[in-house]
Design an enzyme around this catalytic site. Structure first.
Site, mmCIF file in Angstrom:
data_model
loop_
_atom_site.group_PDB
_atom_site.id
_atom_site.type_symbol
_atom_site.label_atom_id
_atom_site.label_comp_id
_atom_site.label_asym_id
_atom_site.label_seq_id
_atom_site.Cartn_x
_atom_site.Cartn_y
_atom_site.Cartn_z
ATOM 1 N N ILE A 147 12.939 9.102 -3.368
ATOM 2 C CA ILE A 147 12.760 9.165 -1.916
ATOM 3 C C ILE A 147 14.119 9.247 -1.220
ATOM 4 O O ILE A 147 14.344 10.103 -0.364
ATOM 5 C CB ILE A 147 11.952 7.946 -1.407
ATOM 6 C CG1 ILE A 147 10.539 7.985 -1.995
ATOM 7 C CG2 ILE A 147 11.919 7.898 0.104
ATOM 8 C CD1 ILE A 147 9.763 6.693 -1.862
ATOM 9 N N ARG A 227 9.685 -1.626 2.206
ATOM 10 C CA ARG A 227 8.704 -2.705 2.255
ATOM 11 C C ARG A 227 9.103 -3.661 3.372
ATOM 12 O O ARG A 227 10.291 -3.892 3.606
ATOM 13 C CB ARG A 227 8.707 -3.488 0.926
ATOM 14 C CG ARG A 227 7.911 -2.840 -0.189
ATOM 15 C CD ARG A 227 6.397 -2.943 0.073
ATOM 16 N NE ARG A 227 5.609 -2.372 -0.990
ATOM 17 C CZ ARG A 227 5.124 -1.131 -0.993
ATOM 18 N NH1 ARG A 227 5.411 -0.310 0.002
ATOM 19 N NH2 ARG A 227 4.365 -0.708 -1.994
ATOM 20 N N ASP A 251 7.825 1.268 9.588
ATOM 21 C CA ASP A 251 6.537 1.730 9.055
ATOM 22 C C ASP A 251 5.900 0.659 8.176
ATOM 23 O O ASP A 251 4.739 0.778 7.806
ATOM 24 C CB ASP A 251 6.759 3.017 8.245
ATOM 25 C CG ASP A 251 5.451 3.672 7.843
ATOM 26 O OD1 ASP A 251 4.563 3.784 8.718
ATOM 27 O OD2 ASP A 251 5.309 4.062 6.668
ATOM 28 N N GLU A 256 0.733 -6.840 6.737
ATOM 29 C CA GLU A 256 0.048 -5.650 7.256
ATOM 30 C C GLU A 256 -1.458 -5.830 7.158
ATOM 31 O O GLU A 256 -1.927 -6.432 6.203
ATOM 32 C CB GLU A 256 0.470 -4.408 6.451
ATOM 33 C CG GLU A 256 1.951 -4.101 6.613
ATOM 34 C CD GLU A 256 2.435 -2.975 5.694
ATOM 35 O OE1 GLU A 256 1.593 -2.299 5.069
ATOM 36 O OE2 GLU A 256 3.649 -2.781 5.606
ATOM 37 N N HIS A 275 2.229 2.025 8.399
ATOM 38 C CA HIS A 275 2.438 2.273 6.959
ATOM 39 C C HIS A 275 1.810 3.606 6.540
ATOM 40 O O HIS A 275 0.936 3.646 5.661
ATOM 41 C CB HIS A 275 1.867 1.115 6.118
ATOM 42 C CG HIS A 275 2.482 1.051 4.737
ATOM 43 N ND1 HIS A 275 2.552 -0.092 3.982
ATOM 44 C CD2 HIS A 275 3.085 2.015 3.983
ATOM 45 C CE1 HIS A 275 3.147 0.158 2.828
ATOM 46 N NE2 HIS A 275 3.487 1.436 2.808
#
Lengths: 312, 312
Positions: A147, A227, A251, A256, A275
């Site tokens: 990523i 995270r 995000d 969550e 997310h």
């Protein structure tokens, strides 16, 4: 023909892909109870948020391999009851495209001040100003896995200066300046944009605290697509209240979905998304899994094997 | 030492740069009257929206060269009274960076549905959905000058399919498929994103009309960073009302500033910005002009010379 259990809210979509590729021994489950019914005889699990404690139960005795549909695997790794003989794999090399698009959507939104332009339009105002540019700005990418690498590539297309921090020293050669975990404060102090793509491990948990946040430039922008627990959320809230010109694009969160009462919602210098930066496309995850299935059948080494000690 | 007149609302900034580089015979003007006072003896004009009819008057007899601070030069070219002996130059190779950033800010805003995310945040809603991606989408760049070229480069970084249309056939080799002015309908029919960077000439005026807009995909997005008059604005308004899933991102308009009453302001599928995508930075334009001044003094060929027949 391996017995496969798909645990996912749209499990039948994966089942259809598997059948297309000739895998007919496929069961689907969306709840813990359904999973428990289908576990006996299952050799391979494809799933998201699979109730991992089941893997230690007798019903799971035949399970050899769990393929997560995601890249972050901290939940599974944290469960020390999962038998060692079960191989865990995660998706790798699939999220870089989507997540880097998300990152640049918000970097450009920030530097061009798109919210100001949207507000002006709502008021029919011809509010001409001179927007900023990413060119020459310093981006720091913390985490240089697949990523991070894709974010670095796009940063090059925008002619940014690229700094990077990786725990292992991996991919140190693709950035203009490389930092390790010992250099966090120096690393962040020179950045216009800090992007977190780190996995969550004991080493990275709460690594972004008040001290680090105060070391950042007063107009810096922090983007978290890793995270939530990488950041001490209460410290972030405090600092963003104090430093009005700092911005955060989040995000992921400590908990969550983000609680309705969380003060982050209402801070004007925070952008919140649910997310979704790296939501996997079912076709792509399906392709990854089919490829891994072929490897499994041939006894070849699987892609994306998780090192439980390392944590990802 | 040439006599230079700077005509600009922040003229003294250019004067300061010129003085730094040893050019001391510099006058500044912000109005037509001030320009008229300083014109006699002036050899070189650096300016934006210079009242071009003055160039045909006796006061301008000594003017040899007009350097525009912008890239679009249609106003000057349209004025047929400007003596042939006066060389016109425009800024080239300076706007590609800023304009391509603007274009990708809005392409990403569109494909990630950032407005939906901003609205959800305002309502403290955890509105999880699967955003789109630019990867594999088809972008068509109309106009492959220095601005178009930079957009093509960034499109490659986002792994898009790149089509291009150029009137002269210039840079046909940098796109996957190239079209000419004869192919407008075929060109637009396959695009997810159409970006206009064309200069305004008799050939390009109103080239985007109802017929072309209806040939576009029903969910396509049109971005205009060229000139407002490339599009028949009333046709665009009609079509955007009919085709709710088409989107337009408009930085330029037939008449600027955009009238408060213009229906474009209130269409939910339109993004309006006040002609700021390619705002030049004074330092960069200054650098371009100083370089051209050196060429002028050495009798070398200037950069960015306008071909008045061609129109840019």
């Amino acid at each position: 023909m391996p017995n496969i259990l798909v645990y996912y809210n749209e499990a039948e979509k994966y089942a259809a892909i598997l059948k297309e590729h000739g895998y007919t021994s496929v069961k689907t489950a969306k709840t813990l109870d359904e999973a428990l019914v289908h576990l006996p005889g299952t050799e391979i699990i494809l799933g998201w948020n699979f109730p991992s404690h089941l893997l230690a139960q007798p019903e799971a005795a035949t399970v050899q391999w769990v393929q997560s549909t995601g890249a972050g695997i901290d939940n599974l790794v944290a469960d020390r009851t999962i038998p060692e003989k079960i191989v865990l794999t995660r998706i790798v090399d699939q999220f870089g495209g989507m997540i880097s698009e998300y990152v640049f959507a918000y970097l450009l939104l920030h530097c061009k001040d798109i919210p100001r332009l949207l507000a002006a339009q709502a008021n029919r105002e011809w509010d001409k100003f001179s927007p900023g540019s990413l060119e020459g700005k310093v981006i720091g990418v913390a985490g240089l896995g697949s990523i991070g690498v894709e974010i670095v590539k796009k940063a090059r297309a925008f002619h940014m200066k690229v700094h990077g921090l990786s725990l292992s020293g991996k991919n140190a050669d693709i950035v203009d300046r490389h930092f390790t975990a010992a250099d966090w404060k120096t690393f962040v102090s020179e950045l216009d944009y800090l992007v977190l793509t780190l996995p969550l491990t004991s080493e990275t948990r709460h690594v972004i605290n008040r001290d680090i946040l105060l070391s950042m430039k007063s107009n810096a922008c922090l983007v978290n697509v890793g995270r939530g627990q990488l950041i001490v959320e209460s410290d972030l809230i405090e600092v963003l209240k104090e430093k009005q010109h700092q911005t955060a694009v989040l995000d992921v969160f400590e908990k969550e979905p983000l609680d309705k009462e969380n003060p982050l919602w209402s801070l004007s210098n925070v952008f919140i998304t649910p997310h979704l930066s790296g939501l996997s496309k079912i076709e792509e995850v399906g392709r990854f899994f089919i490829d891994n299935l072929r490897r499994f059948e041939q006894g070849a080494s699987l892609q994306g094997i998780v090192n439980r000690e390392r944590g990802y």
